[in-house]
Write a protein that holds these residues in place. Structure first.
Motif, PDB file in Angstrom:
ATOM      1  N   LYS A 187      52.549 -12.376 -17.599  1.00  0.00           N
ATOM      2  CA  LYS A 187      53.876 -11.748 -17.535  1.00  0.00           C
ATOM      3  C   LYS A 187      54.732 -12.257 -16.383  1.00  0.00           C
ATOM      4  O   LYS A 187      55.883 -11.848 -16.240  1.00  0.00           O
ATOM      5  N   GLY A 188      54.198 -13.124 -15.537  1.00  0.00           N
ATOM      6  CA  GLY A 188      54.980 -13.660 -14.427  1.00  0.00           C
ATOM      7  C   GLY A 188      54.088 -14.281 -13.375  1.00  0.00           C
ATOM      8  O   GLY A 188      52.848 -14.136 -13.403  1.00  0.00           O
ATOM      9  N   ASN A 189      54.693 -14.990 -12.434  1.00  0.00           N
ATOM     10  CA  ASN A 189      53.926 -15.666 -11.387  1.00  0.00           C
ATOM     11  C   ASN A 189      53.192 -14.676 -10.492  1.00  0.00           C
ATOM     12  O   ASN A 189      52.040 -14.911 -10.093  1.00  0.00           O
ATOM     13  N   PHE A 190      53.874 -13.603 -10.143  1.00  0.00           N
ATOM     14  CA  PHE A 190      53.232 -12.610  -9.274  1.00  0.00           C
ATOM     15  C   PHE A 190      52.029 -11.981  -9.970  1.00  0.00           C
ATOM     16  O   PHE A 190      50.971 -11.775  -9.355  1.00  0.00           O
ATOM     17  N   GLN A 191      52.163 -11.688 -11.276  1.00  0.00           N
ATOM     18  CA  GLN A 191      51.055 -11.122 -12.029  1.00  0.00           C
ATOM     19  C   GLN A 191      49.891 -12.105 -12.117  1.00  0.00           C
ATOM     20  O   GLN A 191      48.731 -11.711 -12.093  1.00  0.00           O
ATOM     21  N   MET A 192      50.233 -13.408 -12.218  1.00  0.00           N
ATOM     22  CA  MET A 192      49.186 -14.419 -12.250  1.00  0.00           C
ATOM     23  C   MET A 192      48.434 -14.465 -10.918  1.00  0.00           C
ATOM     24  O   MET A 192      47.201 -14.622 -10.892  1.00  0.00           O
ATOM     25  N   ILE A 193      49.167 -14.336  -9.818  1.00  0.00           N
ATOM     26  CA  ILE A 193      48.523 -14.334  -8.500  1.00  0.00           C
ATOM     27  C   ILE A 193      47.579 -13.137  -8.369  1.00  0.00           C
ATOM     28  O   ILE A 193      46.453 -13.262  -7.862  1.00  0.00           O
ATOM     29  N   ARG A 207      48.362 -11.067 -16.733  1.00  0.00           N
ATOM     30  CA  ARG A 207      48.475 -12.329 -15.981  1.00  0.00           C
ATOM     31  C   ARG A 207      49.585 -13.250 -16.497  1.00  0.00           C
ATOM     32  O   ARG A 207      50.109 -14.094 -15.736  1.00  0.00           O
TER      33      ARG A 207
END
Length: 620
Positions: free
Chosen positions: A341-347, A339
Motif C-alpha cells: 500500500k506504500g513505501n512506509f508500509q513496505m518498510i 506491504r
C-alpha cells in the motif's frame, strides 16, 4: 462428530511443526543438563524408570527438597520415555541418553499442546497469523529453552495450552476440567490466570455461575483425589503436594528466602527478555486489532497480581508467552498484508521480518551464555572422560556441583560410588578418591583443606561476564571463570615404589627442616627476624609454625610409608612438648573412617594455635 472422527482430529496434533522440533533439539543438545529447580522431577523420572516399584531406592526420600512435588508428571514422562531408554540400554548406549530421551518426551508433549493451541488460533484469526506465530515463538529464546525442561511450570504449561484451546472454542467443560488439573496438581497460582479467563466469560454471560460451579466441583475433587492418592504412596505420608507449596509460598512467604525482585520486574525485565523485539508488535496489535485485547487482559492481569509475590523468576509466567506471541503475530500479519500500500508500509513489513532476525541473534547469544551455566554436569562428564579405569571409584559431589547439572542420569558408571551427602567434615571427605569442589581459583578457601592431600585433576569453568569490545568480532564475548575443581586424592591407591620414593623425600625435608611452600618459608623468615628483635608475639608464632611444620611432616612420613597401622605416638616424642603429645594422643583415640592419623593430624593442624596460648595470626 463420531468417536473415530474425534480421535482422528486429536491425532492430527501429534504432527508437530518440524521447524520447532529442530530448534528445540538444538537447545537440548547445547544445554542437556538440568539445574536444582529441575532436580526433583528429573530424579523422580530416573527412579521410576530404573527402580520401578522399589520406592526405598528413590532419591527424594534422601533429598526431599524444600517442598514436596507431585509424581503424576514424572509417571507420565517416565512411561512415555521408557521404551526409548530401554532400547538405549539394550544397545549399550551411555546412560546419559536417557536424559535426552526424557527431555525430548517433555519437549514433544509441549509442542503437541502448542499445535492444538495453534489449531484453535487458526480457526479464529487465520492461517497467516499462526504462520507468523510459529516463526515468532521459534526465534525467541526462553520458551524454546524451557519447553523440554522437567519443571513443574512446564508440566503445567502442557495442560494450560489445552485450556487456551478450549477457551477459544468456548468448550467450558473441557476448559474447566483441564484448568482444575493444572491448578490443583501442578501450579496453584494458575487459579489467577485461568480464573481471569473464566471471569471474562462470566461477565459476558457466556456461562452462568451455577454451571461453572457444577462443572468445577467434580473436576476439582477428581484432581485432588488423584494427586493425594498417588503422591501419598510415593512420599509415604498423606499429603497434597501443591497445597504444601501454596502454604509455603503464600501463607509463610518463605519463597522470599531465595531472593526478591522489585514489583514491576516482570514488566521491565522478564517479559522484554522473553519476547525480545516482538514486544513492540504486541503493543502494535493492541492498537490495530481489538480482538487481541480480549485474550491479553487475563495474562496481563495475572502478571500484575503475581507481582505481589516477592520471589520472581521468568519461568513462573511462561504461560503468558504464547498469548503475547499470538498478539505479536496478529500485528506482523497486519503489517505484511499492507506491504503493497506504500513505501512506509513496505518498510514496516520489512521491519516485521527483520525483528525475527533480531530475535534469532539474541537467542543464539543467550544460548551460548546458558551453555556455560551447568558446570556440575560438564565437570562430572569430564571426570568420566579422564578416568577410564574399570575399577570401583568413589566421588563426592558438593552442593554447588549437584545444583548445576548433575543428576542420576549423569552418573554413568554402575561400579562407582556417587555421594551427594551434605555437611561432611574434612575427615569424612578424605575417604573419596575424587572430589568435585566449588572454587573460583586454586587459592579458594574451599580447596585449602585439601592442599596437602589432593591434586587438581581438572577444572571446569562457568559463566563470569559478558565482555564488549569494539575491536573484535563478534563484539560481545562470554568470559568464563573457574567454577568447579576436580580433586584427586593422593593418599589412595599409591604404588609402593612411589611411597618409598616419597618417604626418602620426606626424610630429607625433615633433616633440613624445610617448609613445603615458598610463601610459608618467607613467613617463617620474617618471624625469625622479628623474634630476634625481641617481638614476643613473633616468638610465639614462630614456635607455632615450627611445631606445625614438624608434626605435619612426621605424620606425612608415617602415612606415605604405609606404616599407619602400627602408628606409635612416640614418633613425636623428640618434639619435647608435653602439650603437643597430649594433643596427638587425644586425636589418635578418636575413631574416624579411613586413616585416623591422616585425618586427625593433617586436617586439625589449622587449630594448632589454640593450644599455644590462643594467639591470633593477626600479629603477623
Amino acid at each position: 462428530m463420531d468417536s473415530s472422527g474425534r480421535l482422528k482430529k486429536y491425532l492430527h496434533f501429534l504432527k508437530v511443526d518440524v521447524k520447532l522440533v529442530c530448534i528445540a533439539l538444538v537447545h537440548l543438545v547445547v544445554c542437556p543438563y538440568t539445574k536444582v529447580e529441575e532436580s526433583f522431577n528429573v530424579q523422580a523420572i530416573h527412579d521410576i524408570i530404573y527402580h520401578s516399584f522399589n520406592i526405598n531406592q528413590y532419591d527424594h526420600l534422601e533429598f526431599p527438597g524444600v517442598v514436596p512435588r507431585t509424581f503424576i508428571a514424572p509417571l507420565f514422562v517416565a512411561t512415555l520415555s521408557f521404551p526409548l531408554v530401554f532400547i538405549g540400554h539394550i544397545l549399550g548406549i551411555s546412560k546419559l541418553i536417557g536424559l535426552y530421551c526424557v527431555r525430548m518426551t517433555i519437549g514433544y508433549s509441549v509442542l503437541v499442546s502448542l499445535e492444538a493451541f495453534k489449531f484453535s488460533a487458526q480457526k479464529h484469526f487465520g492461517e497467516g497469523v499462526t504462520t507468523w506465530f510459529t516463526f515468532i515463538i521459534g526465534t525467541q529464546f526462553h520458551f524454546m529453552f524451557y519447553l523440554s525442561r522437567p519443571l513443574p511450570n512446564i508440566f503445567a504449561l502442557i495442560i494450560v495450552l489445552w485450556s487456551y484451546k478450549f477457551w477459544f472454542e468456548q468448550k467450558h467443560e473441557n476448559f474447566i476440567a483441564t484448568s482444575a488439573g493444572a491448578i490443583i496438581i501442578f501450579r496453584g497460582e494458575l487459579a489467577i490466570l485461568l480464573g481471569l479467563f473464566l471471569l471474562s466469560d462470566l461477565v459476558k454471560q457466556r456461562i452462568t455461575i451455577e454451571r461453572a460451579i457444577r462443572l468445577a466441583v467434580p473436576c476439582g475433587v477428581v484432581s485432588l483425589a488423584a494427586t493425594v492418592i498417588i503422591d501419598s504412596i510415593f512420599w509415604k505420608r498423606l499429603l497434597w503436594p501443591e497445597g504444601e507449596v501454596l502454604w509455603f509460598n503464600i501463607v509463610e512467604n518463605k519463597s522470599s528466602e531465595w531472593g526478591t525482585s522489585p514489583f514491576f520486574w516482570y514488566f521491565y525485565s522478564a517479559l522484554p527478555r522473553a519476547l525480545g523485539a516482538s514486544l513492540l508488535l504486541v503493543l502494535f496489535s493492541v492498537y490495530f486489532d481489538r480482538r487481541a485485547i480480549e485474550f491479553l487482559l487475563p495474562p496481563i492481569g495475572f502478571v500484575l497480581i503475581y507481582s505481589f509475590l516477592g520471589h520472581k523468576e521468568l519461568r513462573f509466567i511462561i504461560y503468558v508467552i504464547p498469548l503475547l506471541d499470538l498478539a505479536a503475530a496478529m500485528g506482523c500479519h497486519r503489517l505484511w498484508e499492507n506491504r503493497l500500500k506504500g513505501n512506509f508500509q513496505m518498510i514496516l513489513a520489512v521491519s516485521a521480518v527483520g525483528h525475527l532476525l533480531a530475535n534469532s541473534i539474541l537467542s543464539l547469544f543467550l544460548l551460548s551464555v546458558s551453555s556455560t551455566n551447568y558446570p556440575g554436569g560438564f565437570a562430572l562428564a569430564k571426570l568420566h572422560s579422564l578416568e577410564h579405569s574399570p575399577k570401583n571409584r568413589s566421588v563426592h559431589i558438593d552442593v554447588f556441583s549437584a545444583q548445576t547439572g548433575i543428576s542420576r542420569f549423569s552418573q554413568l558408571n554402575p561400579h562407582w560410588e556417587y555421594n551427594k551427602s551434605e555437611n561432611l567434615d574434612i575427615a569424612s571427605l578424605h575417604r573419596f578418591e575424587y572430589l568435585l569442589v566449588e572454587g573460583r581459583s586454586k587459592y579458594s578457601t574451599t580447596l585449602k583443606p585439601f592442599i596437602e592431600t589432593h591434586e587438581i585433576f581438572a577444572i571446569e569453568e562457568a559463566f563470569n561476564q559478558v565482555h564488549f569490545s569494539y575491536s573484535s568480532f563478534p563484539p560481545l564475548k562470554v568470559r568464563l571463570k573457574p567454577s568447579i575443581f576436580i580433586l584427586k586424592n593422593l593418599h589412595r591407591n599409591v604404588p609402593i615404589f612411589k611411597k618409598n620414593r616419597r618417604r626418602k623425600t620426606l626424610e630429607n625435608k625433615l633433616k633440613r627442616n624445610e617448609m613445603p611452600d615458598k610463601n610459608e618459608r618467607k613467613v617463617k623468615d620474617s618471624l625469625r627476624k622479628r623474634s630476634s628483635q625481641g617481638d614476643n608475639s613473633a616468638k610465639i608464632n614462630l614456635k607455632k609454625e615450627s611445631l606445625k611444620d614438624q608434626v605435619t611432616w612426621k605424620a606425612d612420613l608415617y602415612i606415605e610409608s604405609d606404616e599407619t597401622e602400627n602408628f606409635d605416638t612416640d614418633v613425636f616424642s623428640d618434639l619435647n612438648d608435653e602439650f603437643l603429645n597430649d594433643y596427638v594422643l587425644d586425636s589418635y583415640e578418636v575413631e574416624h573412617e579411613g586413616n585416623p592419623v591422616h585425618y586427625l593430624i593433617h586436617d586439625s593442624l589449622e587449630d594448632i594455635g589454640e593450644w599455644l596460648g590462643n594467639d591470633s595470626d593477626e600479629n603477623l
